[in-house]
Write a protein that holds these residues in place. Structure first.
Motif, PDB file in Angstrom:
ATOM      1  N   GLN A 139     -43.849   2.642  -4.218  1.00  0.00           N
ATOM      2  CA  GLN A 139     -42.623   2.124  -3.610  1.00  0.00           C
ATOM      3  C   GLN A 139     -41.907   3.210  -2.824  1.00  0.00           C
ATOM      4  N   GLU A 198     -37.044   0.455  -1.583  1.00  0.00           N
ATOM      5  CA  GLU A 198     -37.560  -0.589  -2.473  1.00  0.00           C
ATOM      6  C   GLU A 198     -37.118  -0.355  -3.912  1.00  0.00           C
ATOM      7  N   ARG A 245     -48.680 -13.181   0.082  1.00  0.00           N
ATOM      8  CA  ARG A 245     -47.748 -12.061   0.128  1.00  0.00           C
ATOM      9  C   ARG A 245     -48.236 -10.865  -0.694  1.00  0.00           C
ATOM     10  N   HIS A 246     -49.027 -11.123  -1.732  1.00  0.00           N
ATOM     11  CA  HIS A 246     -49.370 -10.048  -2.665  1.00  0.00           C
ATOM     12  C   HIS A 246     -50.291  -9.009  -2.040  1.00  0.00           C
ATOM     13  N   GLU A 292     -48.230  -6.074  -1.346  1.00  0.00           N
ATOM     14  CA  GLU A 292     -47.391  -5.564  -2.430  1.00  0.00           C
ATOM     15  C   GLU A 292     -48.058  -4.381  -3.118  1.00  0.00           C
ATOM     16  N   TRP A 293     -47.276  -3.704  -3.963  1.00  0.00           N
ATOM     17  CA  TRP A 293     -47.696  -2.434  -4.558  1.00  0.00           C
ATOM     18  C   TRP A 293     -48.912  -2.587  -5.470  1.00  0.00           C
TER      19      TRP A 293
END
Length: 509
Positions: free
Chosen positions: A358, A362, A432-433, A436-437
């Motif tokens: 992140q 974030e 969306r994933h 993501e992190w």
């Protein structure tokens, strides 16, 4: 009028009953958040400690070591030390009571119910560091800094340290006999016990450790304690392989001297022998143990305080052996605590990995979101939400409409092997994933860049195959001089560089 022992006894029993009712009343209230639950547990713990203190006072009264309680009971039956009958004792007591009230005309009964009600409202301050997140995560940064700078440690990152700190059996046996290791283990154990008492105050850590003693003693006696093996026998004598130096490789004292004075001193200290003198004397003293058991050595060879009394045909356990057993028991405590806090350790690892992926913005956004969520939970603590279909919650804290649930396909599950078989509900969350992190961290562990080429790919095997094909395709367009650079011989024949060089070396050109 002074309080009698019987009155103190009655008041103590009444106080215990009142405190028990306070605990029941407090536990009947369901906390709205984890923070409230933690405060409730600490309140109950404080009340329990107060009950324990009161009970100890009652035990002292009932033991009646000075006989005061016995005399007071006898006085109630008219048996006084002066030999007067029960009527005179009764009137003497009545006279004493009247005299007390005559001196204290303004005295009134004090209602202590308010005091017990205040116990329900009391919130004891609980201190957590910012990294601990109100008891959700461990904060081992200081201990990690010490670990990587000690001899038995390794220069590893914090995430790797979270994997190994709970496994002391991985540390070499030689390093465990050092003072540095014992001090490090004491600090680690002290922090874990302190964290456990703050997050789980209703657990009795002393009782947990007391139950651990029997199991540890059995494993230690049988030489089955992991990480130590048969290093120490039941009679306390140390076998030859416990020494830092393996004497089987040395046939003379002169060969043993080549080890150096420091190694010799360490080996002698491990066996409880004198470690002073010249290097020649140290080597001779240590070489004696190659063919002579410790129990048969002259007591003059042992350091002061280690020769002890002879037991079972051998010498008493040297101090270093006792220290080793203490260190091993500390390791047993460490493993037990890590087993009890296994979920917290896993959450700590996930939190650290997430933070590494992140940005600062974030992290701040996530912190603000957690604070807002905590406020919403505290505001709605008394509301019971009817949600039989277990629909997701909307922005207002209520279940979303069923038609919206079907529209977004939130009942459809997508699993991603790269994310550790994590489930994503709905097409939108699934798409969306990939940015993501969690998915980025999984791709980074595979050594694959997280580009658009890998969207919609959730299998590790497919991602590796695609990455190989991309690398091969990129290699086709590169200039390869060995195969593409041309050479011409005297006869005008054209060869590439590799073929031309090979023929020239063979003398054919």
């Amino acid at each position: 009028m002074s309080s009698t022992l019987l009155e103190v006894t009655r008041a103590s029993h009444e106080e215990i009953e009142r405190l028990e009712r306070v605990i029941v009343k407090d536990l009947q209230t369901e906390p709205a958040t984890n923070k409230d639950r933690l405060y409730q547990s600490h309140r109950v713990r404080n009340v329990i400690e107060r009950i324990i203190d009161t009970t100890h006072r009652l035990v002292d009264i009932y033991e009646d070591k000075d006989g005061a309680r016995k005399d007071e009971i006898a006085a109630l039956g008219g048996q006084t030390a002066t030999g007067s009958n029960m009527y005179s004792a009764f009137y003497d007591r009545l006279k004493e009571i009247r005299e007390y009230h005559r001196r204290n005309l303004g005295a009134r009964v004090v209602d202590t119910s308010d005091e017990y009600e205040q116990l329900l409202k009391h919130e004891q301050p609980i201190t957590f560091s910012g990294e601990e997140g109100h008891g959700r995560y461990l904060d081992l940064h200081v201990l990690h800094g010490e670990y990587i700078n000690l001899k038995f440690g390794e220069p590893i990152e914090y995430t790797a340290y979270l994997e190994v700190f709970s496994k002391p059996q991985l540390i070499p046996r030689k390093q465990k006999s050092t003072r540095q290791y014992m001090e490090y283990l004491e600090k680690l154990l002290e922090y874990l016990v302190y964290f456990f008492q703050r997050t789980q105050p209703l657990q009795d850590i002393e009782k947990i450790f007391s139950k651990l003693v029997g199991e540890f003693e059995e494993q230690w006696t049988n030489g089955k304690f992991e990480g130590w093996g048969n290093d120490y026998q039941e009679n306390g004598s140390a076998p030859m392989d416990h020494t830092v130096i393996d004497l089987d490789y040395y046939n003379t004292v002169e060969e043993l001297k080549e080890v150096g004075p420091d190694k010799l001193k360490e080996a002698l200290a491990a066996l409880g022998l004198k470690s002073g003198g010249t290097i020649q004397q140290r080597a001779e003293r240590l070489f004696l143990t190659k063919h002579t058991p410790l129990e048969n050595l002259d007591k003059n060879h042992f350091a002061k305080g280690t020769q002890g009394s002879r037991q079972n045909g051998g010498i008493a356990l040297p101090q270093v052996n006792r220290d080793a057993k203490d260190v091993a028991f500390m390791e047993a405590k460490l493993r037990k605590l890590c087993d009890l806090m296994e979920e917290t350790i896993v959450l700590t690892k996930e939190n650290v990995e997430k933070k590494q992926a992140q940005t600062y913005g974030e992290r701040e956004a996530e912190r603000e979101e957690e604070e807002e969520q905590a406020e919403l939970e505290s505001d709605d603590e008394d509301q019971q939400i009817y949600n039989p279909l277990k629909l997701p919650m909307g922005w207002d804290g209520k279940p979303i409409p069923y038609w919206l649930y079907k529209l977004h396909g939130l009942g459809q599950e997508f699993k991603c092997e790269i994310c550790g078989n994590h489930s994503y509900w709905g097409r939108r969350a699934y798409e969306r994933h990939f940015k993501e992190w969690r998915h980025q961290h999984g791709m980074r562990c595979l050594g694959i860049p997280n580009t658009k080429n890998f969207n919609e790919i959730t299998s590790i095997e497919e991602a590796k195959q695609l990455w190989e094909r991309i690398q091969e395709k990129q290699g086709v367009n590169k200039w390869r001089p060995d195969l593409e650079e041309e050479y011409e011989d005297q006869e005008g024949n054209i060869y590439n560089k590799k073929t031309y060089t090979d023929l020239q070396r063979q003398g054919l050109i």
